[in-house]
Write a protein that holds these residues in place. Sequence first.
Motif, mmCIF file in Angstrom:
data_model
loop_
_atom_site.group_PDB
_atom_site.id
_atom_site.type_symbol
_atom_site.label_atom_id
_atom_site.label_comp_id
_atom_site.label_asym_id
_atom_site.label_seq_id
_atom_site.Cartn_x
_atom_site.Cartn_y
_atom_site.Cartn_z
ATOM 1 N N GLU A 88 -9.871 34.178 19.231
ATOM 2 C CA GLU A 88 -10.518 34.744 18.042
ATOM 3 C C GLU A 88 -12.023 34.595 18.211
ATOM 4 O O GLU A 88 -12.531 33.489 18.391
ATOM 5 N N LEU A 89 -12.738 35.687 18.140
ATOM 6 C CA LEU A 89 -14.186 35.672 18.291
ATOM 7 C C LEU A 89 -14.816 35.822 16.913
ATOM 8 O O LEU A 89 -14.472 36.738 16.167
ATOM 9 N N VAL A 90 -15.736 34.897 16.573
ATOM 10 C CA VAL A 90 -16.358 34.903 15.252
ATOM 11 C C VAL A 90 -17.883 34.929 15.416
ATOM 12 O O VAL A 90 -18.528 33.885 15.472
ATOM 13 N N PRO A 91 -18.480 36.124 15.529
ATOM 14 C CA PRO A 91 -19.939 36.208 15.608
ATOM 15 C C PRO A 91 -20.553 36.265 14.207
ATOM 16 O O PRO A 91 -20.280 37.189 13.441
ATOM 17 N N VAL A 92 -21.340 35.254 13.868
ATOM 18 C CA VAL A 92 -21.973 35.150 12.551
ATOM 19 C C VAL A 92 -23.359 34.524 12.724
ATOM 20 O O VAL A 92 -23.616 33.856 13.721
ATOM 21 N N PRO A 93 -24.263 34.710 11.755
ATOM 22 C CA PRO A 93 -25.555 34.012 11.842
ATOM 23 C C PRO A 93 -25.339 32.506 12.053
ATOM 24 O O PRO A 93 -24.339 31.935 11.592
ATOM 25 N N THR A 94 -26.254 31.888 12.750
ATOM 26 C CA THR A 94 -26.065 30.495 13.175
ATOM 27 C C THR A 94 -25.806 29.536 12.023
ATOM 28 O O THR A 94 -24.973 28.631 12.136
ATOM 29 N N LYS A 95 -26.477 29.697 10.895
ATOM 30 C CA LYS A 95 -26.220 28.809 9.753
ATOM 31 C C LYS A 95 -24.755 28.888 9.326
ATOM 32 O O LYS A 95 -24.108 27.872 9.063
ATOM 33 N N ARG A 96 -24.205 30.082 9.261
ATOM 34 C CA ARG A 96 -22.789 30.266 8.909
ATOM 35 C C ARG A 96 -21.883 29.667 9.993
ATOM 36 O O ARG A 96 -20.865 29.059 9.685
ATOM 37 N N ALA A 97 -22.282 29.812 11.257
ATOM 38 C CA ALA A 97 -21.509 29.227 12.361
ATOM 39 C C ALA A 97 -21.436 27.707 12.213
ATOM 40 O O ALA A 97 -20.374 27.107 12.402
ATOM 41 N N ILE A 98 -22.552 27.104 11.843
ATOM 42 C CA ILE A 98 -22.592 25.650 11.647
ATOM 43 C C ILE A 98 -21.655 25.254 10.512
ATOM 44 O O ILE A 98 -20.917 24.270 10.618
ATOM 45 N N ASP A 99 -21.664 26.022 9.426
ATOM 46 C CA ASP A 99 -20.755 25.747 8.307
ATOM 47 C C ASP A 99 -19.292 25.844 8.753
ATOM 48 O O ASP A 99 -18.466 25.013 8.379
ATOM 49 N N LEU A 100 -18.965 26.846 9.549
ATOM 50 C CA LEU A 100 -17.592 26.992 10.050
ATOM 51 C C LEU A 100 -17.189 25.804 10.923
ATOM 52 O O LEU A 100 -16.074 25.293 10.811
ATOM 53 N N LEU A 101 -18.106 25.360 11.772
ATOM 54 C CA LEU A 101 -17.814 24.218 12.640
ATOM 55 C C LEU A 101 -17.639 22.930 11.837
ATOM 56 O O LEU A 101 -16.858 22.063 12.207
ATOM 57 N N ALA A 102 -18.365 22.823 10.733
ATOM 58 C CA ALA A 102 -18.272 21.619 9.896
ATOM 59 C C ALA A 102 -16.951 21.559 9.141
ATOM 60 O O ALA A 102 -16.435 20.475 8.877
ATOM 61 N N THR A 103 -16.398 22.713 8.792
ATOM 62 C CA THR A 103 -15.174 22.720 7.987
ATOM 63 C C THR A 103 -13.907 22.785 8.818
ATOM 64 O O THR A 103 -12.877 22.276 8.394
ATOM 65 N N ASP A 104 -13.960 23.413 9.992
ATOM 66 C CA ASP A 104 -12.756 23.514 10.817
ATOM 67 C C ASP A 104 -13.137 23.782 12.266
ATOM 68 O O ASP A 104 -13.322 24.926 12.670
ATOM 69 N N ALA A 105 -13.251 22.709 13.035
ATOM 70 C CA ALA A 105 -13.646 22.838 14.434
ATOM 71 C C ALA A 105 -12.464 22.653 15.383
ATOM 72 O O ALA A 105 -12.639 22.637 16.596
ATOM 73 N N LYS A 106 -11.253 22.553 14.832
ATOM 74 C CA LYS A 106 -10.084 22.330 15.679
ATOM 75 C C LYS A 106 -9.904 23.497 16.656
ATOM 76 O O LYS A 106 -9.888 24.653 16.258
ATOM 77 N N ASP A 107 -9.807 23.161 17.937
ATOM 78 C CA ASP A 107 -9.593 24.140 19.002
ATOM 79 C C ASP A 107 -10.631 25.260 18.964
ATOM 80 O O ASP A 107 -10.334 26.420 19.194
ATOM 81 N N THR A 108 -11.885 24.872 18.629
ATOM 82 C CA THR A 108 -12.983 25.827 18.501
ATOM 83 C C THR A 108 -14.128 25.425 19.420
ATOM 84 O O THR A 108 -14.545 24.270 19.425
ATOM 85 N N ASN A 109 -14.633 26.376 20.164
ATOM 86 C CA ASN A 109 -15.859 26.215 20.935
ATOM 87 C C ASN A 109 -16.931 27.071 20.290
ATOM 88 O O ASN A 109 -16.626 27.886 19.410
ATOM 89 N N ALA A 110 -18.176 26.904 20.725
ATOM 90 C CA ALA A 110 -19.261 27.644 20.095
ATOM 91 C C ALA A 110 -20.398 27.920 21.068
ATOM 92 O O ALA A 110 -20.617 27.170 22.015
ATOM 93 N N ILE A 111 -21.099 28.990 20.780
ATOM 94 C CA ILE A 111 -22.390 29.312 21.404
ATOM 95 C C ILE A 111 -23.340 29.519 20.239
ATOM 96 O O ILE A 111 -23.077 30.347 19.363
ATOM 97 N N LEU A 112 -24.414 28.727 20.199
ATOM 98 C CA LEU A 112 -25.320 28.782 19.051
ATOM 99 C C LEU A 112 -26.715 29.191 19.493
ATOM 100 O O LEU A 112 -27.379 28.482 20.268
ATOM 101 N N HIS A 113 -27.158 30.335 19.018
ATOM 102 C CA HIS A 113 -28.497 30.873 19.285
ATOM 103 C C HIS A 113 -29.421 30.297 18.214
ATOM 104 O O HIS A 113 -29.106 30.375 17.024
ATOM 105 N N VAL A 114 -30.554 29.721 18.634
ATOM 106 C CA VAL A 114 -31.390 29.000 17.676
ATOM 107 C C VAL A 114 -32.656 29.734 17.241
ATOM 108 O O VAL A 114 -33.420 29.215 16.433
ATOM 109 N N THR A 115 -32.864 30.946 17.734
ATOM 110 C CA THR A 115 -34.003 31.722 17.264
ATOM 111 C C THR A 115 -33.503 33.005 16.605
ATOM 112 O O THR A 115 -32.334 33.123 16.293
ATOM 113 N N CYS A 116 -34.331 33.963 16.442
ATOM 114 C CA CYS A 116 -34.096 35.251 15.752
ATOM 115 C C CYS A 116 -32.768 35.289 15.063
ATOM 116 O O CYS A 116 -32.202 36.215 14.666
#
Length: 116
Positions: A88-116
């Motif tokens: 499952e691919l979940v492309p979202v703005p980084t702030k939303r990605a951080i929220d998703l990782l905080a609430t459910d990171a089970k079996d989840t990896n991430a790539i986080l872009h920190v600018t633009c």
Amino acid sequence: MRIENFSFGSIQIDGRTYAHDVVIDRGQIRKRRKGASKRHRDSYGHTPLSAEETIPWRCRRLVIGTGVSGALPVMDSVLAEARRRDVELVPVPTKRAIDLLATDAKDTNAILHVTC
């Protein structure tokens, strides 16, 4: 893993500040190596995320933080590879990605872009 702070250009994870994009692969943090994607920069006006990069596919869900304003392009080749791998691919703005990782990171990896 705790993402404690995020602002344009930096992210703080478990007390360590990173001033570059990060990849979270099964709990391990590394710098995003985007060199393989740079050849696509002229087509997108920004270095996109391409399937040519080392993407952490060993997961059920891959969260892609697309930056502060969500401007990181994700190439169709990444979407196709995720479908092929049944990730499952979940492309979202980084702030939303951080929220998703905080609430459910089970079996989840991430790539986080920190600018633009």
